[in-house]
Write a protein that holds these residues in place. Structure first.
Motif, PDB file in Angstrom:
ATOM      1  N   ALA A  14       0.808  -1.223   0.000  1.00 39.63           N
ATOM      2  CA  ALA A  14       0.000   0.000   0.000  1.00 39.63           C
ATOM      3  C   ALA A  14       0.835   1.264   0.000  1.00 39.63           C
ATOM      4  CB  ALA A  14      -0.947   0.000   1.195  1.00 39.63           C
ATOM      5  N   GLY A  15       2.128   1.154  -0.235  1.00 44.94           N
ATOM      6  CA  GLY A  15       2.972   2.341  -0.226  1.00 44.94           C
ATOM      7  C   GLY A  15       2.780   3.232  -1.437  1.00 44.94           C
ATOM      8  N   ARG A  16       2.251   2.671  -2.505  1.00 41.29           N
ATOM      9  CA  ARG A  16       2.116   3.449  -3.734  1.00 41.29           C
ATOM     10  C   ARG A  16       1.101   2.784  -4.666  1.00 41.29           C
ATOM     11  NH1 ARG A  16       8.215   2.879  -5.847  1.00 41.29           N
ATOM     12  NH2 ARG A  16       7.455   4.351  -7.411  1.00 41.29           N
ATOM     13  N   ARG A  20      -1.956   2.136  -2.563  1.00 41.99           N
ATOM     14  CA  ARG A  20      -2.166   3.424  -1.883  1.00 41.99           C
ATOM     15  C   ARG A  20      -3.605   3.902  -2.081  1.00 41.99           C
ATOM     16  NH1 ARG A  20       1.919   8.288  -3.039  1.00 41.99           N
ATOM     17  NH2 ARG A  20       3.095   7.181  -1.405  1.00 41.99           N
ATOM     18  N   VAL A  35      -1.148   0.040   6.518  1.00 47.88           N
ATOM     19  CA  VAL A  35      -0.503   0.299   5.233  1.00 47.88           C
ATOM     20  C   VAL A  35       0.764  -0.541   5.160  1.00 47.88           C
ATOM     21  CG1 VAL A  35       0.596   2.060   3.792  1.00 47.88           C
ATOM     22  CG2 VAL A  35      -1.477   2.614   5.084  1.00 47.88           C
ATOM     23  N   TYR A  37       4.001  -2.354   3.555  1.00 48.52           N
ATOM     24  CA  TYR A  37       4.973  -2.094   2.490  1.00 48.52           C
ATOM     25  C   TYR A  37       6.202  -2.955   2.736  1.00 48.52           C
ATOM     26  CZ  TYR A  37       7.571   0.760   5.886  1.00 48.52           C
ATOM     27  OH  TYR A  37       8.275   1.191   6.987  1.00 48.52           O
ATOM     28  N   ALA A  44       5.453   4.732   2.154  1.00 48.18           N
ATOM     29  CA  ALA A  44       4.429   4.346   3.130  1.00 48.18           C
ATOM     30  C   ALA A  44       4.050   5.522   4.021  1.00 48.18           C
ATOM     31  CB  ALA A  44       4.923   3.180   3.971  1.00 48.18           C
ATOM     32  N   THR A  47       1.640   7.675   2.188  1.00 53.26           N
ATOM     33  CA  THR A  47       0.299   7.091   2.158  1.00 53.26           C
ATOM     34  C   THR A  47      -0.437   7.365   3.459  1.00 53.26           C
ATOM     35  OG1 THR A  47       1.001   5.314   0.670  1.00 53.26           O
ATOM     36  CG2 THR A  47      -1.034   4.962   1.887  1.00 53.26           C
TER      37      THR A  47
END
Length: 258
Positions: A14-16, A20, A35, A37, A44, A47
């Motif tokens: 979910a870092g990008r 994200r 989140v 990563y 992160a 985010t």
């Protein structure tokens, strides 16, 4: 004291990019988001900041997939963060698990090495399988699992065939898991993005390549991470309670024509 109505989500990778966007959308829906990563601390952090600036709740969770010991690290960090944020004790529950983390190697059958193969399957197939296994006792009844796959499981893309095989495995896992967890009211679905405008897709920076990708879609454009996140948000919502074991393609109708 923690609010018993708080829903908790774990979004991997979910870092990008799509991860994200999914984390931000779920947080906007009122969910507390972990989140996850692998390496990029700054991505992160951004985010989490984006979510918090919008009034949501989130925390970073670092664990590099590819080795099973990473799962111990992940859950230890998860429990500590949830305890600090919500005042809980002991193993923290999970309401929504989004298996988004993945890697690709742009080599066809002639160039791909055994090391490439092993890494692809370790991160893209083995990690989500054992992550789910380790989460079974934490998943609340009535929860949601969403596996992010790819539209390429439907069309031929020889340069990423091994990557596509990992995602096809995840789609099969989706169906089996839906039957396994159905008695607990847990739904399991897969969402398959097509050409999506993310900063980790180098082809998007090439005008000619981007134009070709847009032309392959029935809607004649590339997608956005937010549009994929919208589909996942629905599946994670109460409205998705009667949908399970399905594959949803969020691709704008890529390669529908001859």
């Amino acid at each position: 004291m923690p609010d018993p109505t708080d829903r908790l989500a774990l979004v991997t990778g979910a870092g990008r990019g799509i991860g994200r966007a999914v984390a931000a959308r779920l947080a906007a829906d009122g969910v507390v988001v972990a989140v996850h990563y692998g390496q990029d601390d700054e991505a992160a952090r951004l985010t989490v900041k984006q979510i918090q600036d919008a009034g949501g709740r989130a925390f970073p969770l670092r664990a590099e997939f590819g080795r099973l010991s990473a799962l111990d690290e992940l859950w230890r960090g998860y429990d500590e963060a949830v305890a600090a944020l919500l005042g809980t004790a002991g193993p923290a529950p999970v309401d929504i698990l989004v298996n988004n983390a993945g890697i690709t190697v742009p080599h066809g059958v002639r160039e791909l090495t055994e090391a490439d193969w092993d890494r692809l399957f370790a991160v893209n197939a083995k990690a989500p399988f054992f992550l789910v296994q380790s989460a079974l006792s934490r998943l609340r009844d009535g929860g949601r699992i969403v596996n992010v796959t790819t539209a390429a499981t439907r069309v031929a893309m020889p340069m990423i065939s091994a990557y596509t095989m990992t995602k096809a495995a995840l789609e099969t896992f989706t169906v089996d898991l839906a039957v396994e967890l159905g008695p607990r009211g847990i739904t399991v679905n897969s969402v398959a993005p097509g050409f999506t405008d993310t900063d980790i897709n180098p082809a998007m920076k090439d005008p000619a390549g981007r134009k070709a990708m847009a032309a392959s879609s029935a809607l004649k454009r590339v997608g956005t991470p937010g549009e994929v996140a919208d589909v996942i948000s629905y599946l994670a919502s109460p409205g998705g309670r009667w949908v399970t074991g399905q594959r949803f393609e969020a691709s704008g109708g890529v390669s529908l024509g001859l």
